[in-house]
Motif scaffolding. Sequence first.
Motif, short mmCIF file in Angstrom:
data_model
loop_
_atom_site.label_atom_id
_atom_site.label_comp_id
_atom_site.label_asym_id
_atom_site.label_seq_id
_atom_site.Cartn_x
_atom_site.Cartn_y
_atom_site.Cartn_z
N ARG A 85 0.88 -1.24 0.01
CA ARG A 85 0.17 0.14 0.13
C ARG A 85 0.92 1.27 -0.10
N ALA A 86 1.99 1.31 0.71
CA ALA A 86 2.70 2.40 0.94
C ALA A 86 3.46 2.63 -0.54
N GLU A 216 11.59 8.36 2.66
CA GLU A 216 10.08 8.89 2.40
C GLU A 216 9.25 7.51 2.59
N ARG A 220 6.46 6.75 5.76
CA ARG A 220 4.98 6.37 5.38
C ARG A 220 4.40 4.79 6.09
N LEU A 223 4.01 5.41 9.68
CA LEU A 223 2.70 6.06 10.12
C LEU A 223 1.61 4.84 9.84
N MET A 224 1.75 4.37 8.63
CA MET A 224 0.64 3.28 8.34
C MET A 224 0.56 2.13 9.47
N GLY A 228 -1.68 5.55 11.44
CA GLY A 228 -1.57 6.88 10.74
C GLY A 228 -1.14 7.93 11.38
N ALA A 230 0.67 10.76 13.68
CA ALA A 230 1.90 11.47 13.53
C ALA A 230 2.33 12.08 15.03
N ILE A 236 -2.61 11.43 10.21
CA ILE A 236 -2.50 12.26 8.95
C ILE A 236 -2.84 11.18 7.65
N TYR A 237 -2.95 9.90 8.05
CA TYR A 237 -2.99 8.86 7.14
C TYR A 237 -3.55 7.72 7.51
N ILE A 238 -4.08 7.22 6.29
CA ILE A 238 -4.93 5.69 6.57
C ILE A 238 -3.95 4.76 7.09
N GLY A 239 -4.08 4.17 8.30
CA GLY A 239 -3.32 3.01 8.73
C GLY A 239 -4.06 2.10 9.46
#
Length: 403
Positions: A85-86, A216, A220, A223-224, A228, A230, A236-239
């Motif tokens: 996904r990332a 980078e 990501r 986070l995931m 998500g 932070a 800040i992200y779908i996780g």
Amino acid sequence: MKDHFRDLAIFGGNPAFADQLFVGRPNIGDRQAFLARVNDILDRRWLTNNGAYVQELERKLEEYLGVKHCIAMCNATIALEITIRALGMSGEVIVPSFTFIATPHSLQWQQITPVFCDIDPATHSLDPTRVESLITPRTTGIIGVHLWGKPCAIEQLEAIAQRRNLRLLFDAAHAFGCSHDNRMIGGFGDAEVFSFHATKFFNTFEGGAVTTNDDELAARIRLMKNFGFAGYDNVIYIGTNGKMSEVSAAMGLTSLEHLDDLIALNRRNHEAYGRGLAGLLGVRLVPYDGNNRYNYQYVVLEIDSESAGVDRDLLLQILHAENVMARRYFYPGCHQMEPYRSHFPHAGLLLPETEGLVQRVMSLPTGSAVTEEDISRISSIIRLVLMNGSEMTEALLRRGDAA
Ligand code: T4K
């Protein structure tokens, strides 16, 4: 009963082994060192969520593997799903069918179609010469699998990925501690995923890790694997939840202290099988060549039924009766399992090498639970079966045990 069958349980003799010998029996490191870490975890009351042991394990693995980023995870399947996904994979991704089902499932789980590619029978890994013809406008990536801890065709796959602008992920579930061209597995492609499941030579009960040199991408993935987040109250992200627990990291840190011993032991076992099975017609012990570092975790036999005079499944049946719980990894090939069998009923037509190999392979027990004496006895059973194959089949057929 023939005299030479007398020792075999399947013909009414005593089991060769009082306890079952399993493929994938976990290696347990230094108990006291592990339990001291568990006590420390309990004293500190920090059980998970990026704890001190997880951080220490990640730093130590980065150093050992020579990669910029190691992100510890709860298992390799979730690690594959998150990394796929990332990396922004979608549509279709090319994978081997000759792998554990987690490889294609991690794609299908997120509505990405695994497109099965055949293997090179010499290496058991993705045949790079067949990859390009499977690329369509929907293809976004390739997942190579370092099966049995042997690096797959890394350079060829990297060249295809670069030329066709595809993402390249390696399923390195089997390949912790292995190298390619003097570089540790872990730093190839866009990212690599390891499994530290109980059955792997280096285990954290359940566990895995993603490694990458891409800052980078690593950020990501971090986070995931943590919903998500932070920071407190800031998603800040779908996780999802891919975190490794502290007790798993404690197991990993303890095993890491004995890594060389575990590898040496697996190597000793592999060589003992080599000696035990030497000269047997129709049996090939899949070799680890001298060019790379390996963990020697898989003792894989290929049985050529014509020259062996016995097929793989009869040998397996007899080994099981003797309490040697050999496995047919990875039978019958992922394309023969659901949902892929229903989605692509004719996939086998494009996978002749895979379809042939799944009839020939078997994995034998190794690791710290197996002694050299066990291996010598297992080898003797195999020798006995091969030398009396047709007689045994007839005897079993008379009893109704063999098809
Ligand atoms: N990619 C590849 C190429 C993989 O091979 C795998 C996993 C993955 C991805 C996904 O990794 P994880 O998400 O699991 O981290 C086993 C393992 O569960 C699986 O991790 C492994 N590959 C696969 C090759 O083997 P099964 O379904 O064969 O497991 P099971 O329960 O039949 O046990 C295997 C053998 O190990 C048996 O002989 C019993 C023995 N065993 C097992 C456990 C758990 C023990 O003696 N003690 C134990 O604690 O999948």
